[in-house]
Scaffold this motif. Sequence first.
Motif, short mmCIF file in Angstrom:
data_model
loop_
_atom_site.label_atom_id
_atom_site.label_comp_id
_atom_site.label_asym_id
_atom_site.label_seq_id
_atom_site.Cartn_x
_atom_site.Cartn_y
_atom_site.Cartn_z
N TYR A 76 1.32 -0.78 -0.35
CA TYR A 76 -0.01 -0.24 0.22
C TYR A 76 0.98 1.25 0.10
O TYR A 76 0.56 2.38 -0.60
CB TYR A 76 -0.63 0.01 0.88
CG TYR A 76 -1.62 -0.90 1.30
CD1 TYR A 76 -3.17 -0.69 1.34
CD2 TYR A 76 -1.49 -1.92 1.29
CE1 TYR A 76 -4.08 -1.87 1.12
CE2 TYR A 76 -2.75 -3.22 1.50
CZ TYR A 76 -4.16 -3.12 1.30
OH TYR A 76 -4.76 -3.96 1.62
N LEU A 77 2.22 1.17 0.23
CA LEU A 77 3.40 2.20 0.75
C LEU A 77 3.46 2.56 -0.06
O LEU A 77 3.89 4.06 -1.23
CB LEU A 77 3.43 2.42 2.03
CG LEU A 77 3.12 1.72 3.55
CD1 LEU A 77 3.67 1.75 4.44
CD2 LEU A 77 1.68 2.99 3.26
N MET A 78 3.57 1.64 -0.81
CA MET A 78 4.82 0.97 -2.57
C MET A 78 3.31 2.45 -3.61
O MET A 78 4.30 3.21 -4.29
CB MET A 78 4.89 0.24 -2.73
CG MET A 78 6.42 -0.44 -2.08
SD MET A 78 6.20 -2.22 -2.75
CE MET A 78 7.35 -2.59 -1.32
N ALA A 79 3.07 1.75 -3.22
CA ALA A 79 1.67 2.04 -4.51
C ALA A 79 1.27 3.57 -3.80
O ALA A 79 1.09 4.64 -4.77
CB ALA A 79 0.42 1.58 -3.86
N MET A 80 1.07 4.12 -2.93
CA MET A 80 1.00 5.23 -2.88
C MET A 80 2.35 5.99 -3.61
O MET A 80 2.01 7.73 -3.22
CB MET A 80 0.78 6.13 -0.92
CG MET A 80 -0.67 5.07 -0.64
SD MET A 80 -0.78 4.97 1.58
CE MET A 80 -0.69 6.72 1.79
N ASP A 81 3.65 6.05 -2.84
CA ASP A 81 4.46 6.11 -3.13
C ASP A 81 4.39 6.56 -4.39
O ASP A 81 4.73 7.34 -5.28
CB ASP A 81 5.83 5.78 -2.97
CG ASP A 81 6.44 5.48 -1.67
OD1 ASP A 81 6.76 6.99 -1.40
OD2 ASP A 81 7.09 5.30 -1.33
N ALA A 82 4.34 5.34 -5.18
CA ALA A 82 4.32 5.72 -6.98
C ALA A 82 3.02 7.19 -7.27
O ALA A 82 3.06 8.09 -8.60
CB ALA A 82 3.66 4.25 -8.05
N LEU A 83 2.07 7.20 -6.72
CA LEU A 83 1.17 8.09 -7.36
C LEU A 83 1.29 9.27 -6.88
O LEU A 83 0.70 9.68 -7.70
CB LEU A 83 -0.16 7.48 -6.15
CG LEU A 83 -1.42 6.38 -6.50
CD1 LEU A 83 -2.76 6.09 -5.57
CD2 LEU A 83 -1.80 6.77 -7.91
N ALA A 84 2.18 8.87 -5.85
CA ALA A 84 2.51 10.57 -5.27
C ALA A 84 3.68 11.24 -6.30
O ALA A 84 3.63 12.59 -6.96
CB ALA A 84 2.98 10.65 -4.37
N LYS A 85 4.20 10.19 -7.18
CA LYS A 85 5.53 10.07 -8.05
C LYS A 85 5.37 10.24 -9.38
O LYS A 85 5.20 11.66 -10.01
CB LYS A 85 6.30 9.07 -7.94
CG LYS A 85 7.30 9.21 -9.16
CD LYS A 85 8.44 8.48 -9.02
CE LYS A 85 10.30 8.57 -9.82
NZ LYS A 85 9.53 8.98 -10.66
N TYR A 86 4.05 10.14 -9.55
CA TYR A 86 3.03 9.84 -11.17
C TYR A 86 2.61 11.60 -11.16
O TYR A 86 2.49 12.21 -12.15
CB TYR A 86 2.15 8.64 -11.23
CG TYR A 86 1.70 8.85 -12.11
CD1 TYR A 86 2.25 8.80 -13.88
CD2 TYR A 86 0.69 9.18 -11.99
CE1 TYR A 86 0.80 8.17 -14.35
CE2 TYR A 86 -0.45 9.07 -13.78
CZ TYR A 86 -0.10 9.28 -14.42
OH TYR A 86 -1.01 9.20 -15.68
N SER A 87 1.77 12.07 -10.17
CA SER A 87 0.92 13.09 -10.14
C SER A 87 1.83 13.69 -10.26
O SER A 87 1.97 14.81 -10.80
CB SER A 87 0.05 13.47 -8.24
OG SER A 87 1.28 13.88 -7.86
N GLN A 88 3.13 14.30 -10.15
CA GLN A 88 4.05 14.97 -10.30
C GLN A 88 4.91 14.88 -11.67
O GLN A 88 5.13 15.71 -12.06
CB GLN A 88 5.78 14.36 -9.29
CG GLN A 88 5.10 15.47 -7.67
CD GLN A 88 6.19 15.40 -6.91
OE1 GLN A 88 7.64 14.31 -7.17
NE2 GLN A 88 6.57 15.14 -5.22
N GLU A 89 4.43 13.77 -12.21
CA GLU A 89 5.31 14.10 -13.58
C GLU A 89 4.08 14.15 -14.88
O GLU A 89 5.21 14.36 -15.87
CB GLU A 89 6.43 12.35 -14.20
CG GLU A 89 6.96 11.80 -13.10
CD GLU A 89 7.69 10.52 -13.36
OE1 GLU A 89 6.76 9.73 -14.21
OE2 GLU A 89 8.77 10.30 -12.82
N ALA A 90 2.63 13.64 -14.04
CA ALA A 90 1.53 13.69 -14.84
C ALA A 90 1.62 15.17 -15.84
O ALA A 90 1.81 16.65 -14.86
CB ALA A 90 0.42 13.79 -14.24
#
Length: 145
Positions: free
Chosen positions: A131-145
């Motif tokens: 779950y924590l990995m997925a939250m990291d991924a979402l936070a990173k993805y939103s910066q790239e989007a």
Amino acid sequence: MKILVINGPNLNLLGEREPGIYGDQSYSALSEMVMDKADELGVKCEIFQSNHEGAIIDKLHSARKDFDGVVLNAGAYTHYSYAIRDAIAAIKIPVIEVHISNVFARDEFRKNSVIAPVCKGSISGFGFAGYLMAMDALAKYSQEA
Ligand code: DQA
């Protein structure tokens, strides 16, 4: 940023349910870990759990206006709910599929996810840390989007 974490059927029984597979930590321990991670990332977060397919679909629909991304452990619905798959496909925000156990190392029916093709990505087999990995991924993805 606002992240929604959705847990599907039987995940409310974490800690009691098949501890050899899902561990001995409770659903409230998972919720606490998720909220601590949200604080660390500086994001807002809501956690939702339901044992009902329609309630999960309603939550996904409402998330499209209020959240930037979803972490979804759909439980057994993962393997056969075309309705949840369609709900994910219908919303534009990224959804990351998470499983506590390694679904590929278990029963045959768990090896297929009908939701995976419409998710941004999938994480399986890392326990609650997924779950924590997925939250990291979402936070990173939103910066790239
Ligand atoms: C699960 C795996 C599913 O196959 C199962 O039905 C669950 C939990 C997991 O987190 O490992 O309920 O999604």
